[in-house]
Design an enzyme around this catalytic site. Structure first.
Site, PDB file in Angstrom:
ATOM      1  N   ARG A   4      41.494  53.046  51.577  1.00 35.55           N
ATOM      2  CA  ARG A   4      40.770  52.258  50.241  1.00 35.55           C
ATOM      3  C   ARG A   4      41.651  53.814  49.101  1.00 35.55           C
ATOM      4  O   ARG A   4      40.720  54.589  48.554  1.00 35.55           O
ATOM      5  CB  ARG A   4      39.547  52.362  50.189  1.00 35.55           C
ATOM      6  CG  ARG A   4      38.853  51.943  48.648  1.00 35.55           C
ATOM      7  CD  ARG A   4      37.374  52.167  48.815  1.00 35.55           C
ATOM      8  NE  ARG A   4      36.674  50.685  49.638  1.00 35.55           N
ATOM      9  CZ  ARG A   4      35.409  49.649  49.023  1.00 35.55           C
ATOM     10  NH1 ARG A   4      34.475  50.310  48.383  1.00 35.55           N
ATOM     11  NH2 ARG A   4      35.306  49.005  50.237  1.00 35.55           N
ATOM     12  N   HIS A  28      41.592  42.578  49.030  1.00 30.92           N
ATOM     13  CA  HIS A  28      40.703  43.198  50.028  1.00 30.92           C
ATOM     14  C   HIS A  28      39.803  42.135  50.696  1.00 30.92           C
ATOM     15  O   HIS A  28      39.627  41.716  51.521  1.00 30.92           O
ATOM     16  CB  HIS A  28      38.923  43.410  49.592  1.00 30.92           C
ATOM     17  CG  HIS A  28      38.446  44.245  49.731  1.00 30.92           C
ATOM     18  ND1 HIS A  28      38.143  44.883  50.993  1.00 30.92           N
ATOM     19  CD2 HIS A  28      36.480  44.786  49.521  1.00 30.92           C
ATOM     20  CE1 HIS A  28      37.027  45.726  51.191  1.00 30.92           C
ATOM     21  NE2 HIS A  28      36.239  44.685  50.106  1.00 30.92           N
ATOM     22  N   GLN A  53      37.253  42.127  53.183  1.00 31.08           N
ATOM     23  CA  GLN A  53      36.285  41.028  53.207  1.00 31.08           C
ATOM     24  C   GLN A  53      36.668  39.849  53.378  1.00 31.08           C
ATOM     25  O   GLN A  53      35.359  39.239  54.124  1.00 31.08           O
ATOM     26  CB  GLN A  53      36.648  41.657  51.647  1.00 31.08           C
ATOM     27  CG  GLN A  53      35.025  41.464  50.984  1.00 31.08           C
ATOM     28  CD  GLN A  53      33.163  41.470  51.285  1.00 31.08           C
ATOM     29  OE1 GLN A  53      33.299  42.454  51.388  1.00 31.08           O
ATOM     30  NE2 GLN A  53      32.647  40.454  51.663  1.00 31.08           N
ATOM     31  N   ASP A  94      32.023  37.786  42.421  1.00 34.24           N
ATOM     32  CA  ASP A  94      31.812  39.152  42.148  1.00 34.24           C
ATOM     33  C   ASP A  94      31.895  39.650  41.161  1.00 34.24           C
ATOM     34  O   ASP A  94      31.898  39.131  40.128  1.00 34.24           O
ATOM     35  CB  ASP A  94      33.679  39.819  43.006  1.00 34.24           C
ATOM     36  CG  ASP A  94      33.743  41.252  43.438  1.00 34.24           C
ATOM     37  OD1 ASP A  94      32.016  41.660  43.499  1.00 34.24           O
ATOM     38  OD2 ASP A  94      35.047  41.532  43.668  1.00 34.24           O
ATOM     39  N   CYS A 148      30.490  39.592  47.445  1.00 37.97           N
ATOM     40  CA  CYS A 148      30.989  40.716  49.189  1.00 37.97           C
ATOM     41  C   CYS A 148      29.827  42.243  48.484  1.00 37.97           C
ATOM     42  O   CYS A 148      30.053  42.913  49.482  1.00 37.97           O
ATOM     43  CB  CYS A 148      32.315  41.310  48.257  1.00 37.97           C
ATOM     44  SG  CYS A 148      32.699  41.425  46.915  1.00 37.97           S
ATOM     45  N   ARG A 162      30.953  41.898  57.780  1.00 42.30           N
ATOM     46  CA  ARG A 162      31.971  42.695  57.750  1.00 42.30           C
ATOM     47  C   ARG A 162      31.903  43.951  59.433  1.00 42.30           C
ATOM     48  O   ARG A 162      33.003  44.095  59.226  1.00 42.30           O
ATOM     49  CB  ARG A 162      31.282  44.135  57.280  1.00 42.30           C
ATOM     50  CG  ARG A 162      31.580  43.730  55.220  1.00 42.30           C
ATOM     51  CD  ARG A 162      32.971  42.946  54.905  1.00 42.30           C
ATOM     52  NE  ARG A 162      33.980  43.539  54.657  1.00 42.30           N
ATOM     53  CZ  ARG A 162      34.081  44.920  54.010  1.00 42.30           C
ATOM     54  NH1 ARG A 162      33.617  44.557  52.654  1.00 42.30           N
ATOM     55  NH2 ARG A 162      34.979  46.164  54.339  1.00 42.30           N
TER      56      ARG A 162
HETATM   57  N1   CP Z   1      32.397  44.727  49.804  1.00 47.07           N
HETATM   58  C1   CP Z   1      32.740  45.771  50.028  1.00 47.07           C
HETATM   59  O1   CP Z   1      33.168  46.295  49.967  1.00 47.07           O
HETATM   60  O2   CP Z   1      31.012  47.300  49.085  1.00 47.07           O
HETATM   61  P1   CP Z   1      31.790  48.564  49.846  1.00 47.07           P
HETATM   62  O3   CP Z   1      32.236  48.966  48.615  1.00 47.07           O
HETATM   63  O4   CP Z   1      30.380  48.682  49.459  1.00 47.07           O
HETATM   64  O5   CP Z   1      32.219  49.115  51.149  1.00 47.07           O
HETATM   65  N1  NVA Z   2      36.086  44.207  43.651  1.00 48.54           N
HETATM   66  C1  NVA Z   2      34.671  44.826  43.577  1.00 48.54           C
HETATM   67  C2  NVA Z   2      35.239  44.634  44.957  1.00 48.54           C
HETATM   68  C3  NVA Z   2      34.355  45.597  45.239  1.00 48.54           C
HETATM   69  C4  NVA Z   2      33.665  45.572  46.992  1.00 48.54           C
HETATM   70  C5  NVA Z   2      35.707  46.727  43.190  1.00 48.54           C
HETATM   71  O1  NVA Z   2      36.863  46.641  43.215  1.00 48.54           O
HETATM   72  O2  NVA Z   2      35.229  46.939  43.132  1.00 48.54           O
END
Ligand code: CP
Ligand code: NVA
Length: 318
Positions: free
Chosen positions: A114, A141, A144, A235, A275, A303
């Site tokens: 990540r 992502h 997701q 989102d 999400c 998930r």
């Molecule tokens: N939706 C999602 O990826 O959540 P987190 O950022 O908590 O992992």
């Molecule tokens: N678009 C958001 C998703 C978090 C799961 C981010 O990147 O922060």
């Protein structure tokens, strides 16, 4: 062997040893098989033991769902995770990704990354000799999106021909929905303020990958985008790393809140997805978030099941 079971297991075993960096990395057969295996895990109809395999979690951004669902998924597969981040490792002191990736590949059986720039993810993939999974970058992502389409499939049984309307920022989550939705034959209708549309090359690629009858449409009016749609998705307006733009974005996204008024324009059986984490009162009202149309917590649960299926496939457990 039953024909259906044979093609399921061929699709899944074709993923063994591969990376999952983008939704564009998997084809229709592989996604549908992954969703099927996810449902089997969810219903406790399937057990796969990966032995003592280890997934390294290399996270440079916060996470609740992704981190915990990967940890629990590996535990359910009889396997383990190691939580790594730049504060804990020499990455924080400038050790290059190309060295870190080669070292971690000697200890771990897969890496979930990540990070911010997608090029960092690609650098891990280039130098790692074990499967690399995109656990979120600024561009996509994909894990997701697997959970999102499982949730939609559970609701409507079939995916082809449905419409998903995404309201808000054309961000990483939107990009993955566009790609995976197109592969699965779902029409994608986006409403984004000017300047916040999804990544142009992602949209172009999705159009190439799309099932012949599915469309991607971009609107500036959210009311137009949600009209008669089956799934309404939103989102946050400022993603991780964009905190400094928060105030400017609040202004730019005015009128794009997913409200009851907006939801009423969708199909009467439409479901709402997010999400998470959510900013109630910004991209979604509390009323919609808590409404009977919301499947947000089923989506979060999924998930776990989809990542369990993905890891079983990538780690060659099938
Ligand atoms: N939706 C999602 O990826 O959540 P987190 O950022 O908590 O992992
Ligand atoms: N678009 C958001 C998703 C978090 C799961 C981010 O990147 O922060």
């Amino acid at each position: 062997m039953d024909k259906h079971f044979q093609s399921l297991s061929q699709d899944l075993s074709s993923l063994a040893g591969k990376n999952f960096l983008s939704c564009a990395d998997i084809n229709f057969g592989q996604v549908t098989s992954l969703l099927q295996l996810s449902s089997q895990f969810k219903k406790n109809l399937r057990r796969i033991d990966l032995g003592n395999r280890v997934l390294g979690l290399v996270f440079s951004k916060a996470s609740t769902r992704t981190r915990v669902s990967f940890q629990v998924a590996m535990a359910r597969l009889g396997a383990q995770t190691i939580d790594l981040n730049s504060q804990l490792t020499q990455l924080g002191r400038g050790e290059p990704i190309k060295d870190t990736a080669r070292v971690l590949s000697r200890y771990c059986d897969a890496l979930a990354i990540r990070t911010f720039g997608n090029e960092e993810l690609l650098e891990y993939a280039k130098w790692s000799s074990v499967p690399v999974v995109n656990a979120l970058t600024d561009i996509e992502h994909p894990c997701q999106a697997l959970a999102d389409f499982l949730t939609i499939q559970e609701e409507f049984e079939t995916l082809q021909g449905l419409s998903l309307s995404y309201i808000g920022d054309g961000n990483n989550v939107a990009n993955s929905l566009i790609l995976l939705g197109s592969i699965l034959g779902v029409n994608i209708r986006l409403a984004c303020p000017k300047g916040f549309e999804p990544n142009h090359s992602v949209v172009e690629n999705a159009r190439i990958l799309a099932s012949s009858n599915s469309r991607i449409e971009i609107f500036s009016d959210p009311y137009e985008a949600v009209l008669d749609s089956n799934v309404i998705y939103t989102d946050v307006w400022a993603s991780m790393g964009q905190e400094k733009e928060q105030l400017q974005r609040l202004e730019a996204f005015r009128g794009f809140t997913l409200s009851i008024d907006l939801l009423k324009k969708a199909d009467s059986k439409a479901i709402v997805l997010h999400c998470l984490p959510a900013h109630r009162g910004e991209e979604i009202t509390d009323q919609v978030f808590e409404s009977k149309s919301s499947r947000i917590f089923d989506q979060a649960e999924n998930r776990l099941h989809t990542q369990q299926a993905l890891l079983a496939a990538l780690l060659g457990g099938l």
